[in-house]
Design an enzyme around this catalytic site. Structure first.
Site, PDB file in Angstrom:
ATOM      1  CB  CYS A 121      -1.826 -36.407 -99.248  1.00 39.26           C
ATOM      2  SG  CYS A 121      -2.860 -37.173 -97.995  1.00 39.26           S
ATOM      3  CG  HIS A 255       0.348 -39.130-101.138  1.00 41.16           C
ATOM      4  ND1 HIS A 255       0.865 -39.324 -99.883  1.00 41.16           N
ATOM      5  CD2 HIS A 255      -0.998 -39.286-101.021  1.00 41.16           C
ATOM      6  CE1 HIS A 255      -0.122 -39.593 -99.039  1.00 41.16           C
ATOM      7  NE2 HIS A 255      -1.263 -39.578 -99.715  1.00 41.16           N
ATOM      8  CG  ASN A 286      -2.124 -42.067 -96.998  1.00 46.11           C
ATOM      9  OD1 ASN A 286      -1.486 -41.082 -96.649  1.00 46.11           O
ATOM     10  ND2 ASN A 286      -3.130 -41.990 -97.865  1.00 46.11           N
TER      11      ASN A 286
END
Ligand SMILES: CC(C)(COP(=O)(O)OP(=O)(O)OC[C@H]1O[C@@H](n2cnc3c(N)ncnc32)[C@H](O)[C@@H]1OP(=O)(O)O)[C@@H](O)C(=O)NCCC(=O)NCCS
Length: 330
Positions: A121, A255, A286
């Site tokens: 990520c 993020h 996500n």
């Protein structure tokens, strides 16, 4: 004998951004057919209302291509003038060759240097740091950076601690030379000792040997603590290294891990009211390396952010790894 050296542009900046989302919408009601949960619990703990998963005919490759085409069109740079392509992904299942050379060829960036990176990520911000360094060193002039993921393929739909979180998507930017600086010094790092916090339950050899799929496993509470403490401190460090204060920011694009992590970071950073905050996790879940460029692209498209805005971006995830910069929006 003295070897020749070269230097490149004085500064770099983002010239264009694009995004691609899969067509299949998976809402929390559908999610609750896989795990024992509720729409209310998922919304309250993460902010997620729905996420996207790839459908037939879609893949990490098609998402990466579509996001790149949009970023290139928005940048005004001809594909043939892109001389480096960096793809950040953990969900392209060909160990070799990488996705980047194939993508460069498909896009018409013929002969470009092209490679994949694996920084989960944080991958988009890692790749931005590389692109900026390549341009300023003279190793490249225009760099395409892509974050592309199909985490639905690595998610155990019977695991109620991760199933509701992960999703698919891709985002891309074209970075090029600039007269004024549009990308601040990166703040980045890793903590391999904490690697087990988010990891795959087995590697590919183990998967074949034991007939198990290498799903992502996560200690959610530990990730939460690390992200809202250590990573939030890193965000303050980014501001300091950029010579800015929270007041100077227009936009904050962390993020999209979890809305509650974003809220905790906001409290830590004490960002003023005028700063617009990315919340694309609500509709897209996500999607790891893709989440920051997707959010950036969405905020520009909706008018929530505008070209020339000053944005703090920061990625964090499996490794553990983190990275972030302040950037000028294209
Ligand atoms: C994953 C996460 C949402 C879980 O929330 P949490 O508050 O830590 O949840 P816990 O595991 O402590 O469980 C709390 C309660 O919810 C329950 N629960 C767990 N998963 C559930 C689910 N999917 N649906 C409903 N209830 C659930 C637990 O059984 C527990 O119940 P109890 O209090 O009766 O024992 C949270 O830890 C988190 O957001 N972590 C960060 C993860 C992240 O962002 N990762 C990406 C990094 S890139």
């Amino acid at each position: 004998m003295t070897l020749l050296a070269r230097t490149g542009a004085r500064y770099a900046r983002i010239l264009g951004v694009g995004r691609a989302l899969p067509s299949r919408v998976v809402d929390n009601a559908e999610m609750c057919t896989y795990i024992d949960s509720s729409d209310e619990w998922i919304r309250q703990r993460t902010g997620i209302v729905e996420r996207r998963w790839i459908a037939d005919g879609e893949s990490v490759e098609t998402l990466a291509r579509d996001a790149s085409l949009e970023a290139i069109a928005n940048s005004g740079v001809a594909p043939a003038d892109i001389d480096a392509v960096i793809v950040s992904t953990v969900s392209y299942f060909h160990q070799t060759p990488g996705l980047a050379p194939k993508l460069a060829f498909q896009l018409g960036a013929i002969g470009a240097a092209a490679y994949d990176i694996s920084a989960a990520c944080a991958g988009f911000c890692y790749a931005i740091a590389q692109a900026e360094a390549l341009i300023r060193s003279g190793a490249a002039t225009h760099v395409l950076v892509v974050g592309a993921e199909t985490l639905s393929r690595l998610t155990d739909l019977s695991d109620r601690s991760t199933a509701f979180l992960f999703a698919d998507g891709a985002g891309a930017v074209v970075i090029g030379p600039s007269d004024v600086n549009g990308i601040s010094p990166v703040v980045w790092g890793s903590d391999g000792e904490a690697g087990p916090t988010i990891h795959q339950a087995t590697d590919w050899e183990g998967a074949v040997r034991d007939q198990t799929w290498p799903y992502i496993w996560m200690d959610g509470r530990q990730v939460f603590r690390w992200a809202s403490g250590f990573v939030a401190d890193a965000a303050l460090d980014i501001l300091e290294k950029s010579g800015l204060t929270p007041d100077d920011l227009d936009t904050f694009i962390p993020h999209q891990a979890n809305n509650r992590i974003t809220d905790a970071m906001l409290r830590h950073l004490k960002l003023p009211e005028h700063v617009k905050v990315a919340r694309s996790i609500v509709n897209y879940g996500n999607n790891s390396a893709a989440s920051i460029p997707i959010a950036m692209s969405e905020m520009l498209a909706s008018g929530e952010a505008k070209s020339g805005d000053t944005a703090l971006i920061i990625g964090f995830g499996a490794g553990l790894v983190y990275a972030g910069q302040v950037v000028t929006l294209p």
